[in-house]
Scaffold this active site. Structure first.
Site, mmCIF file in Angstrom:
data_model
loop_
_atom_site.group_PDB
_atom_site.id
_atom_site.type_symbol
_atom_site.label_atom_id
_atom_site.label_comp_id
_atom_site.label_asym_id
_atom_site.label_seq_id
_atom_site.Cartn_x
_atom_site.Cartn_y
_atom_site.Cartn_z
ATOM 1 N N ARG A 120 -9.201 3.845 -29.301
ATOM 2 C CA ARG A 120 -10.469 4.380 -28.262
ATOM 3 C C ARG A 120 -10.561 3.332 -27.394
ATOM 4 N NH1 ARG A 120 -12.537 5.517 -33.297
ATOM 5 N NH2 ARG A 120 -12.136 7.791 -33.953
ATOM 6 N N LYS A 142 -9.471 4.581 -12.805
ATOM 7 C CA LYS A 142 -8.883 5.935 -12.980
ATOM 8 C C LYS A 142 -7.641 5.559 -13.590
ATOM 9 C CE LYS A 142 -10.313 9.276 -9.434
ATOM 10 N NZ LYS A 142 -9.846 10.210 -8.244
ATOM 11 N N GLU A 184 -3.275 3.262 3.505
ATOM 12 C CA GLU A 184 -4.495 3.298 2.646
ATOM 13 C C GLU A 184 -5.665 2.343 3.277
ATOM 14 O OE1 GLU A 184 -5.232 5.163 0.306
ATOM 15 O OE2 GLU A 184 -3.115 5.814 -0.431
ATOM 16 N N LYS A 231 -14.087 0.149 -1.678
ATOM 17 C CA LYS A 231 -13.644 1.155 -2.631
ATOM 18 C C LYS A 231 -14.903 0.595 -4.023
ATOM 19 C CE LYS A 231 -10.450 3.087 -5.766
ATOM 20 N NZ LYS A 231 -9.390 3.620 -6.379
ATOM 21 N N GLU A 241 -16.638 10.221 -10.252
ATOM 22 C CA GLU A 241 -16.486 11.264 -9.494
ATOM 23 C C GLU A 241 -17.099 12.573 -9.692
ATOM 24 O OE1 GLU A 241 -12.532 11.301 -7.121
ATOM 25 O OE2 GLU A 241 -12.128 12.482 -8.878
ATOM 26 N N ARG A 246 -17.370 9.409 -4.226
ATOM 27 C CA ARG A 246 -16.126 8.853 -4.296
ATOM 28 C C ARG A 246 -15.217 9.647 -3.738
ATOM 29 N NH1 ARG A 246 -14.148 5.843 -9.933
ATOM 30 N NH2 ARG A 246 -12.065 5.821 -9.210
ATOM 31 N N ASN A 250 -11.061 10.010 -0.433
ATOM 32 C CA ASN A 250 -10.106 11.247 -0.133
ATOM 33 C C ASN A 250 -9.717 11.590 1.299
ATOM 34 O OD1 ASN A 250 -9.557 11.818 -2.669
ATOM 35 N ND2 ASN A 250 -10.946 13.560 -3.029
ATOM 36 N N HIS A 253 -6.499 12.564 2.286
ATOM 37 C CA HIS A 253 -5.567 13.045 1.052
ATOM 38 C C HIS A 253 -5.380 14.294 0.724
ATOM 39 C CE1 HIS A 253 -5.807 8.636 0.451
ATOM 40 N NE2 HIS A 253 -4.802 8.848 -0.656
ATOM 41 N N HIS A 257 -1.934 15.003 -0.105
ATOM 42 C CA HIS A 257 -1.456 15.446 -1.515
ATOM 43 C C HIS A 257 -0.732 16.717 -1.157
ATOM 44 C CE1 HIS A 257 -4.835 13.123 -3.517
ATOM 45 N NE2 HIS A 257 -3.858 12.566 -3.704
ATOM 46 N N HIS A 270 4.038 8.643 -0.752
ATOM 47 C CA HIS A 270 2.523 8.901 -0.807
ATOM 48 C C HIS A 270 1.723 8.240 0.614
ATOM 49 C CE1 HIS A 270 -1.704 9.250 -2.123
ATOM 50 N NE2 HIS A 270 -1.704 8.114 -1.864
HETATM 51 N N1 LIG Z 1 -5.601 4.805 -10.301
HETATM 52 C C1 LIG Z 1 -5.772 5.290 -9.180
HETATM 53 O O1 LIG Z 1 -6.733 5.108 -8.652
HETATM 54 C C2 LIG Z 1 -4.608 5.196 -8.299
HETATM 55 C C3 LIG Z 1 -4.798 5.094 -6.846
HETATM 56 C C4 LIG Z 1 -3.557 5.488 -6.121
HETATM 57 C C5 LIG Z 1 -2.497 5.669 -6.631
HETATM 58 N N2 LIG Z 1 -2.131 5.605 -7.979
HETATM 59 C C6 LIG Z 1 -0.896 5.812 -8.473
HETATM 60 O O2 LIG Z 1 -0.328 4.377 -8.189
HETATM 61 C C7 LIG Z 1 1.134 4.647 -8.663
HETATM 62 C C8 LIG Z 1 1.961 4.218 -7.077
HETATM 63 O O3 LIG Z 1 1.625 2.844 -7.124
HETATM 64 P P1 LIG Z 1 2.411 1.719 -6.480
HETATM 65 O O4 LIG Z 1 2.599 2.448 -4.884
HETATM 66 O O5 LIG Z 1 2.173 0.615 -6.548
HETATM 67 O O6 LIG Z 1 3.987 1.978 -6.950
HETATM 68 P P2 LIG Z 1 4.838 1.258 -8.105
HETATM 69 O O7 LIG Z 1 4.177 0.849 -9.222
HETATM 70 O O8 LIG Z 1 6.233 2.383 -8.383
HETATM 71 O O9 LIG Z 1 5.446 -0.004 -7.175
HETATM 72 C C9 LIG Z 1 6.357 0.357 -6.221
HETATM 73 C C10 LIG Z 1 7.562 -0.729 -6.409
HETATM 74 O O10 LIG Z 1 7.487 -1.919 -5.991
HETATM 75 C C11 LIG Z 1 7.890 -2.583 -7.404
HETATM 76 N N3 LIG Z 1 7.186 -3.767 -7.216
HETATM 77 C C12 LIG Z 1 6.000 -3.717 -7.445
HETATM 78 N N4 LIG Z 1 5.373 -5.035 -7.206
HETATM 79 C C13 LIG Z 1 6.220 -5.517 -6.393
HETATM 80 C C14 LIG Z 1 6.301 -6.974 -5.963
HETATM 81 N N5 LIG Z 1 5.394 -7.852 -5.864
HETATM 82 N N6 LIG Z 1 7.476 -7.604 -5.586
HETATM 83 C C15 LIG Z 1 8.472 -6.725 -5.463
HETATM 84 N N7 LIG Z 1 8.519 -5.392 -6.106
HETATM 85 C C16 LIG Z 1 7.487 -5.085 -6.416
HETATM 86 C C17 LIG Z 1 7.814 -1.594 -8.485
HETATM 87 O O11 LIG Z 1 8.832 -2.136 -9.193
HETATM 88 C C18 LIG Z 1 8.099 -0.367 -7.677
HETATM 89 O O12 LIG Z 1 9.681 -0.300 -7.686
HETATM 90 C C19 LIG Z 1 1.175 6.343 -8.363
HETATM 91 O O13 LIG Z 1 1.779 6.636 -9.769
HETATM 92 C C20 LIG Z 1 -0.202 6.793 -8.067
HETATM 93 O O14 LIG Z 1 -0.472 7.959 -8.856
HETATM 94 C C21 LIG Z 1 -3.241 5.461 -8.836
HETATM 95 ZN ZN LIG Z 2 -3.879 7.225 -1.530
#
Ligand SMILES: NC(=O)c1ccc[n+]([C@@H]2O[C@H](COP(=O)([O-])OP(=O)(O)OC[C@H]3O[C@@H](n4cnc5c(N)ncnc54)[C@H](O)[C@@H]3O)[C@@H](O)[C@H]2O)c1
Ligand SMILES: [Zn+2]
Length: 367
Positions: A120, A142, A184, A231, A241, A246, A250, A253, A257, A270
């Protein structure tokens, strides 16, 4: 080093700066290192950043272990989460121990989900290493995994104990990943107005051919901290949300999306989808919320400078329109949009007529 506080319950600090990995033990709150630590990372990030982080954490904690997963969105599954529960179980993790998520948004969401649900909730520290994760995913609590065709379909809200954003890690990101985060950052600039538009314009330089630009200038302590600050304030006003603040996040988005989903999450990243979604939001804002043509043109220039795609290719326009109405945020058949009355003056809950939606998607394809 810049510290931004997120006033949730409980609140926490996001520390943005250089050499944060090396200084992790001194910067993190004592509770983060008082128990055992399990660092979760991926195969791209771990070889680069696990050694310095591990060395720093061992300065404060005698039991630091790690799990390295393959990289990519495919990892965000319940099966992977179950495997991680297994690791925590084997390592006798308790609620006084800490999961450290070292990586992009994928690792942050997955490790965060596991930390939120195991026993938990065990302690969680986010160490985001992509621009997108630093300005967006790691802040706000999130956490989720994907389920069937639903992205982030199974998840919860779980605030970390701290977020450590090391700007230096962004240097090794592939350019396309920096472009992903850049969309972003442009979103924040449009939401925040002049205070953010000027530095972001200066950091980006002039318009560039779509997909060619490397927005490396955005990997900057001040810019990342400003995004985090915005943020943090919307999250503090609306932690789960429920109240609406919040929703501002969007901007771009709703259509973004839909573009991602209509392309089966393969045609557009994205960031590309959000870039197009922001262009659509500027177009709609001129028709629905009185955004002036000069403001719209400035926003368009910013998108071009960030390397956003010029037009919507390879994706069926009708499907995009259909996906908008299927958007999970849709309530009672209406999709509320976030649009702009001016740069820095967002308006939420705007109703966009279906004909206008068809028109804006057609415009995205043809412009
Ligand atoms: N929780 C939230 O509020 C929220 C908001 C936006 C996005 N997300 C989620 O985030 C994810 C996307 O995140 P992302 O764009 O960071 O993608 P990711 O985590 O897949 O990273 C992108 C790529 O870069 C590589 N990488 C990461 N850091 C690196 C570095 N410093 N040097 C070299 N390579 C590196 C990773 O291994 C991967 O191949 C999605 O799943 C999305 O749903 C969540
Ligand atoms: Zn986004």
């Amino acid at each position: 080093m810049i510290v931004r506080r997120v006033e949730t319950d409980p609140g926490y600090e996001v520390v943005v700066g250089r050499d944060m990995l090396g200084r992790a033990a001194e910067v993190l709150p004592p509770a983060a290192t008082s128990g055992r630590i399990v660092v979760i990372s991926d195969e791209n990030v771990a070889p680069l950043y696990l050694p310095p982080l591990r060395a720093a954490l061992r300065g404060a904690c005698s039991d630091v272990t790690e799990v390295v997963l393959p990289a990519g969105e495919e990892q965000k599954t319940l099966a992977r989460a179950e495997e991680l529960y297994g690791v925590l179980y084997e390592r006798r993790t308790t609620r006084h121990d800490t999961v450290v998520a070292l990586g992009g948004g994928v690792i942050g969401d997955l490790a965060g989900f596991v930390a939120a649900t195991y026993l938990r909730g065990v302690r969680l520290v986010q160490v985001p290493t992509t621009l997108l994760a630093q300005v967006d995913a790691s802040v706000g609590g999130k956490v989720a995994v994907d389920f069937r065709s639903g992205k982030n379909h199974v998840g919860t809200f779980y605030q970390p104990l701290a977020v450590l954003a090391d700007i230096d890690t962004l240097r090794t990101l592939p350019a396309e990943e920096r472009r992903n985060g850049a969309a972003e950052v442009v979103k924040y600039a449009l939401l925040m107005g002049e205070e953010m538009l000027t530095p972001v314009e200066a950091a980006l330089g002039g318009p560039e051919p779509a997909g060619a630009h490397d927005p490396v200038g955005l990997c900057d302590e001040q810019i990342v901290a400003a995004c985090v600050g915005y943020k943090a304030s919307t999250v503090a006003a609306d932690e789960r949300e429920e109240r609406g603040e919040r929703q501002l996040l969007n901007l771009g988005h709703t259509i973004g999306h839909a573009i991602e989903a209509a392309g089966g999450f393969r045609h557009h990243s994205h960031g590309e989808a959000v870039g197009l979604g922001l262009a659509a939001a500027l177009w709609l804002s001129q028709r629905c919320t009185g955004l002036g043509p000069d403001d719209a043109a400035r926003g368009e220039r910013l998108l071009a400078s960030a390397g956003a795609p010029g037009r919507l290719d390879d994706v069926d326009a009708d499907l995009v329109v259909e996906m908008v109405s299927r958007d999970k945020k849709a309530s009672g058949g209406e999709v509320p949009f976030v649009l702009l009355a001016a740069l820095g003056r967002p308006v939420r809950g705007v109703h966009v007529a279906p004909e206008l939606l068809v028109e804006v998607v057609a415009w995205l394809r043809e412009r």
